[in-house]
Design a protein around this motif. Structure first.
Motif, PDB file in Angstrom:
ATOM      1  N   THR A 259      44.998  28.963  35.842  1.00 26.52           N
ATOM      2  CA  THR A 259      44.494  29.357  37.148  1.00 26.52           C
ATOM      3  C   THR A 259      43.075  29.882  36.976  1.00 26.52           C
ATOM      4  OG1 THR A 259      46.720  30.000  37.769  1.00 26.52           O
ATOM      5  CG2 THR A 259      44.930  30.828  39.139  1.00 26.52           C
ATOM      6  N   PRO A 260      42.110  29.238  37.609  1.00 30.31           N
ATOM      7  CA  PRO A 260      40.745  29.740  37.475  1.00 30.31           C
ATOM      8  C   PRO A 260      40.599  31.084  38.187  1.00 30.31           C
ATOM      9  CG  PRO A 260      40.815  27.909  39.022  1.00 30.31           C
ATOM     10  CD  PRO A 260      42.181  28.039  38.423  1.00 30.31           C
ATOM     11  N   PHE A 261      39.803  31.937  37.613  1.00 33.18           N
ATOM     12  CA  PHE A 261      39.547  33.272  38.158  1.00 33.18           C
ATOM     13  C   PHE A 261      40.837  34.075  38.312  1.00 33.18           C
ATOM     14  CE2 PHE A 261      36.338  30.400  40.062  1.00 33.18           C
ATOM     15  CZ  PHE A 261      35.240  30.860  39.370  1.00 33.18           C
ATOM     16  N   GLY A 262      41.742  33.980  37.366  1.00 33.54           N
ATOM     17  CA  GLY A 262      43.035  34.658  37.457  1.00 33.54           C
ATOM     18  C   GLY A 262      42.911  36.164  37.553  1.00 33.54           C
ATOM     19  N   LEU A 263      42.099  36.761  36.675  1.00 32.27           N
ATOM     20  CA  LEU A 263      41.959  38.216  36.691  1.00 32.27           C
ATOM     21  C   LEU A 263      41.245  38.702  37.948  1.00 32.27           C
ATOM     22  CD1 LEU A 263      41.111  38.965  32.967  1.00 32.27           C
ATOM     23  CD2 LEU A 263      43.227  39.408  34.174  1.00 32.27           C
ATOM     24  N   ILE A 264      40.287  37.911  38.422  1.00 29.22           N
ATOM     25  CA  ILE A 264      39.575  38.306  39.638  1.00 29.22           C
ATOM     26  C   ILE A 264      40.532  38.254  40.832  1.00 29.22           C
ATOM     27  CG2 ILE A 264      37.717  37.641  41.214  1.00 29.22           C
ATOM     28  CD1 ILE A 264      36.189  36.671  38.731  1.00 29.22           C
ATOM     29  N   ARG A 265      41.386  37.242  40.881  1.00 27.83           N
ATOM     30  CA  ARG A 265      42.359  37.148  41.969  1.00 27.83           C
ATOM     31  C   ARG A 265      43.341  38.316  41.933  1.00 27.83           C
ATOM     32  NH1 ARG A 265      44.010  30.753  42.374  1.00 27.83           N
ATOM     33  NH2 ARG A 265      41.965  30.033  43.006  1.00 27.83           N
ATOM     34  N   ILE A 266      43.769  38.675  40.738  1.00 25.27           N
ATOM     35  CA  ILE A 266      44.685  39.817  40.614  1.00 25.27           C
ATOM     36  C   ILE A 266      44.004  41.083  41.115  1.00 25.27           C
ATOM     37  CG2 ILE A 266      45.858  41.305  38.943  1.00 25.27           C
ATOM     38  CD1 ILE A 266      46.445  38.773  37.323  1.00 25.27           C
ATOM     39  N   ALA A 267      42.753  41.282  40.716  1.00 20.18           N
ATOM     40  CA  ALA A 267      42.019  42.476  41.150  1.00 20.18           C
ATOM     41  C   ALA A 267      41.833  42.479  42.668  1.00 20.18           C
ATOM     42  CB  ALA A 267      40.669  42.545  40.447  1.00 20.18           C
ATOM     43  N   LEU A 268      41.567  41.301  43.248  1.00 20.33           N
ATOM     44  CA  LEU A 268      41.375  41.227  44.698  1.00 20.33           C
ATOM     45  C   LEU A 268      42.656  41.532  45.463  1.00 20.33           C
ATOM     46  CD1 LEU A 268      39.030  38.120  45.059  1.00 20.33           C
ATOM     47  CD2 LEU A 268      38.462  40.530  45.446  1.00 20.33           C
ATOM     48  N   VAL A 269      43.789  41.391  44.837  1.00 21.30           N
ATOM     49  CA  VAL A 269      45.049  41.728  45.497  1.00 21.30           C
ATOM     50  C   VAL A 269      45.435  43.180  45.213  1.00 21.30           C
ATOM     51  CG1 VAL A 269      47.521  41.239  45.521  1.00 21.30           C
ATOM     52  CG2 VAL A 269      45.887  39.364  45.527  1.00 21.30           C
TER      53      VAL A 269
END
Length: 97
Positions: free
Chosen positions: A53-63
């Motif tokens: 999943t691209p940008f996995g950590l950024i997506r987690i942080a955004l949630v």
């Protein structure tokens, strides 16, 4: 510690029949090669790389960050409501210093 966990995992896998057991029919001259099903298919071919999943950590942080913020606001407002209605009022003289 890791080697002990690995041994436990192998024993558990052998117990539940996930790996082929060595039987008496495998005599001299016959080689049993264990297969790792996470990397290879039942025929022995190597599986392709899993999708990432691209940008996995950024997506987690955004949630996580907004929900943590909303949760802290809700708890702060609820604590103020409890204190306003004298349901829970912390006393300063409860300190046992």
């Amino acid at each position: 510690m890791a080697s002990a966990l690995g041994r436990l995992a192998r024993l558990s896998a052998l117990k539940h029949g996930r790996f082929p057991r060595l039987s008496p029919s495998t005599g001299p001259g016959r080689t049993v090669t264990p297969g790792r099903t996470a990397v290879t298919s039942p025929t022995g071919s190597i599986l392709p790389k899993p999708k990432t999943t691209p940008f996995g950590l950024i997506r987690i942080a955004l949630v996580v960050v907004p929900f943590l913020y909303v949760g802290t606001r809700i708890s702060k407002n609820f604590a103020a409501l409890l204190e306003e209605h004298d349901i829970f009022v912390p006393d300063d003289d409860d300190d046992d210093d």
